[in-house]
Write an enzyme that holds these catalytic residues in place. Structure first.
Site, PDB file in Angstrom:
ATOM      1  N   TYR B 101       0.860  -1.195   0.000  1.00  0.00           N
ATOM      2  CA  TYR B 101       0.000   0.000   0.000  1.00  0.00           C
ATOM      3  C   TYR B 101       0.891   1.238   0.000  1.00  0.00           C
ATOM      4  O   TYR B 101       1.830   1.315   0.803  1.00  0.00           O
ATOM      5  CB  TYR B 101      -0.882   0.021   1.263  1.00  0.00           C
ATOM      6  N   GLU B 185      -3.353   7.429  -4.217  1.00  0.00           N
ATOM      7  CA  GLU B 185      -3.252   6.185  -3.453  1.00  0.00           C
ATOM      8  C   GLU B 185      -3.124   5.024  -4.430  1.00  0.00           C
ATOM      9  O   GLU B 185      -3.842   4.984  -5.437  1.00  0.00           O
ATOM     10  CB  GLU B 185      -4.521   6.009  -2.603  1.00  0.00           C
TER      11      GLU B 185
END
Lengths: 294, 376
Positions: B101, B185
């Site tokens: 992530y 993101e």
């Protein structure tokens, strides 16, 4: 006394020769503000007549400060040029820059706030109505004639709610009302103002106005618990705001479970701050509290 | 403004971040064509601006073009957390070895951007951050310096990501700064069995305030969620549709938000948020009123103005102007205070429209508007 802005403050207006700059410079002068100059590199050397006062235009903030001893700059320049304007003010070493401009890209704000901090310039805003010390000076666009000098300090994320509370509490009056702005990244915070009001002997009570988005109110609550001895009464807007929608201000958005009005209200109440359900009830809580102090 | 996944993917690709081959379509037939072009086996992904698509059944693997068409037909038109699926993206499947992530988010309190990275990608990062905060690295980025190779290596190391991800971290910072984004993101960022680092899914939120220096997303930015939003945006009004019955107009975001709350406290639900802004003209006021009156859910309207820069007489002129152009069938409660309030009230008194009522306080006006909506 007052915080940040007094009748001794000498004010430059960046963008004074634009339509908004002109209109509000006239209002500031009418409110007693000592506007000592405007800044516009293309019109340096000229003057602008405001009723009974001719205000000189300087080519830069630095030049204006040298010529007049100015210590406050109010920024009215459009969003695309606001970053350059604030960087210039900070480079000139102005102690206080009040950024009224709405709609400044957040990357620009991040850049000029970082620079201003390094230069020791306090920034108020952006996207704010500025600040007023009633009877002394007015830097920005807050209407001056709806209240009077008094003993309440006010710090708010919202312009119109500032006016609403100023008006509701006009019989008591204010030391200083500071509109800190509704953008996600701002210079002067609730905490900065709470600290300044705590240190101002004439401020007896502080009204704090917050709204959804971020956690500035929660941090203010922690600061109040640890550092503030004066009574604080608060109002929070945005209980009905749905998640994920920007409610007018760029910073006013509930993301997931964070930034809710409820969380802010609970954080403030947990440290003994009374929080009003409406602006009018908030004003009533202030009056009750001041009554109780007597 | 949030981008769709396929738009975010496009940006990543332009900035040199590897992404799976993919195309987007609004039709099931189109899905079959795309699947054929991509080699048959594809992942079909609903394009909606909300998370949790997988759990809602909006992401499915299809073995061949015929299955892709069938799957696309199932997904198109689905409702995912209130968002209707109007398009699907079809992507080549990837052999995932490890998932990570990474994101850059605005840290409002610190006034700068924060890199957030974790070796535990592919899942709900908020959950990971809450249960095992050590698994998530949070590193502030100095806006003046940005994410250089050295900074990227520092972030990767802190999060336990392989050193090869540093290049993606630098490029992702480029997406953030050059596209005027407030959030980028990648979740998951993956290492494939072949050792490539690939952005499998991404989210980008652009800064609405930077619109003036960004032309490419103009068309999609104009695509608002409903016709009333589009109408309001074209008039330069700040409008959010809500699901109640009291239409609300005011000046200033804070006062309008407050007005919604006060009305809700009076037992009715606000139908919308509409801020006519500072210094609004009579035309702005008339436009705002027209937008609200064309919402069939609205049963009463509350106009709440505290005149600062905005002059109450201009607001009153706008109301009168709107009364001349639309047939008012819903009651209007008006509260004017501040700049030129007396003049504004006099203008409305003079017009004396039977459905327009004035109130002297915000709380009283809210109660009145709420009562009218509930009983109307």
């Amino acid at each position: 006394m007052a915080i940040y802005l007094t009748k001794e403050s000498k004010v430059l207006v960046q963008g004074m020769t634009g339509a908004e700059g002109m209109k509000h410079t006239r209002r500031m002068l009418a409110a007693g503000t000592d506007v000592v100059g405007g800044v516009n590199p293309r019109k340096a050397g000229s003057t602008v007549d405001f009723d009974d006062r001719a205000v000189p235009v300087f080519g830069s903030v630095a030049e204006g400060m040298r010529a007049t001893g100015a210590d406050v700059s109010v920024v009215f320049v459009p969003p695309a040029f606001a970053k350059a304007a604030v960087l210039e003010a900070a480079d000139a070493g102005i102690p206080l820059a009040v950024v009224i401009t709405e709609g400044i890209p957040v990357h620009d704000a991040v850049a000029f706030h970082a620079h201003a901090r390094r230069q020791g310039t306090r920034v108020i805003g952006p996207n704010c109505p500025g600040l007023i010390s009633p009877g002394q000076s007015n830097a920005g666009i807050i209407p001056a004639d709806i209240t009077k000098p008094g003993r309440i300090g006010l710090v708010s994320k919202s312009g119109t709610l500032t006016y609403q509370l100023m008006y509701e509490l006009r019989d008591i009056g204010f030391t200083t009302c500071v509109g800190i702005g509704g953008d996600p990244v701002i210079g002067t915070t609730h905490i900065d103002c709470l600290e300044a009001f705590e240190n101002d002997p004439e401020t007896e009570l502080v009204v704090l106005i917050g709204e959804i988005g971020g956690d500035a109110e929660e941090r203010a609550a922690a600061y109040i618990r640890d550092h503030v001895t004066k009574p604080v009464v608060a109002y929070i807007a945005g209980f009905t705001a749905p998640e994920g929608k920007t409610m007018g201000h760029a910073g006013a958005i509930v993301s997931g479970s964070s930034g809710t009005a409820r969380a802010k209200k609970e954080a403030l109440e947990a440290v003994g701050v009374r929080v009003g359900a409406t602006p009018t009830e908030t004003a009533r809580l202030v009056l009750d509290r001041l009554e109780a102090e007597r | 403004m949030d981008l769709y996944e396929h738009q975010a993917r496009e940006l990543f690709e332009e900035h040199g971040i590897l992404v799976p081959r993919a195309e987007v379509t609004t039709s099931a037939k189109g899905a079959r064509e795309i699947a054929r072009r991509l080699g048959g086996r594809v992942v079909v992904k609903a394009q909606v601006k909300t998370g949790g698509r997988g759990k809602a059944g909006g992401v499915k693997l299809a073995a061949d073009p015929a299955a892709a068409e069938l799957t696309a037909r199932q997904i198109l038109g689905m409702d995912i957390k209130g968002h209707t699926v109007h398009s699907v993206m079809l992507a080549q499947p990837v052999d995932i070895e490890t998932e990570f992530y990474v994101s850059y988010v605005l840290d409002r309190a610190a006034g700068t951007f924060l890199a957030i990275a974790s070796a535990e990608g592919g899942m709900d990062i908020e959950e990971v951050a809450a249960t095992r905060p050590d698994a998530v690295a949070r590193i502030p980025v100095d806006p003046a310096e940005g994410v250089t190779g050295a900074k990227a290596a520092e972030i990767a190391e802190a999060a336990g990501l392989p050193a090869q991800t540093a290049d993606v971290l630098v490029r992702l910072w480029g997406v953030l700064t050059r596209e005027d984004a407030v959030l980028v993101e990648v979740n998951p960022l993956v290492r494939t069995a072949q050792g490539q680092i690939l952005a499998l899914d991404g989210k980008v939120t652009l800064d609405d305030n930077a619109r003036f220096r960004r032309e490419r997303w103009g068309a999609s930015e104009a695509a608002h969620e409903g016709p009333l939003e589009a109408e309001a945006a074209s008039k330069g009004l700040n409008y959010v549709k809500l699901d109640g019955e009291v239409g609300i107009i005011g000046n200033g975001a804070g006062l309008v938000m407050s007005t919604l709350d006060v009305v809700a406290g009076c037992g009715a639900r606000p139908a919308n948020f509409l801020d006519i802004g500072g210094g609004a003209s009579a035309q702005t006021m008339a436009d705002g009123l027209n937008v609200i009156l064309s919402d069939p859910a609205v049963r009463s309207v509350f106009v709440n103005v505290f005149g600062g820069i905005t002059a109450c007489d201009a607001v009153a002129d706008g109301i009168v102007k709107a009364l001349d152009t639309v047939r008012l069938t819903k009651p209007l409660v008006v509260r004017l205070d501040g700049n030129n309030a007396a003049r504004g009230r006099a203008i409305l008194d003079e017009r004396a429209h039977p459905l327009v009522q004035q109130a002297t306080t915000m709380d009283g006006a809210a109660q009145h508007a709420a009562d009218l909506a509930v009983s109307h």
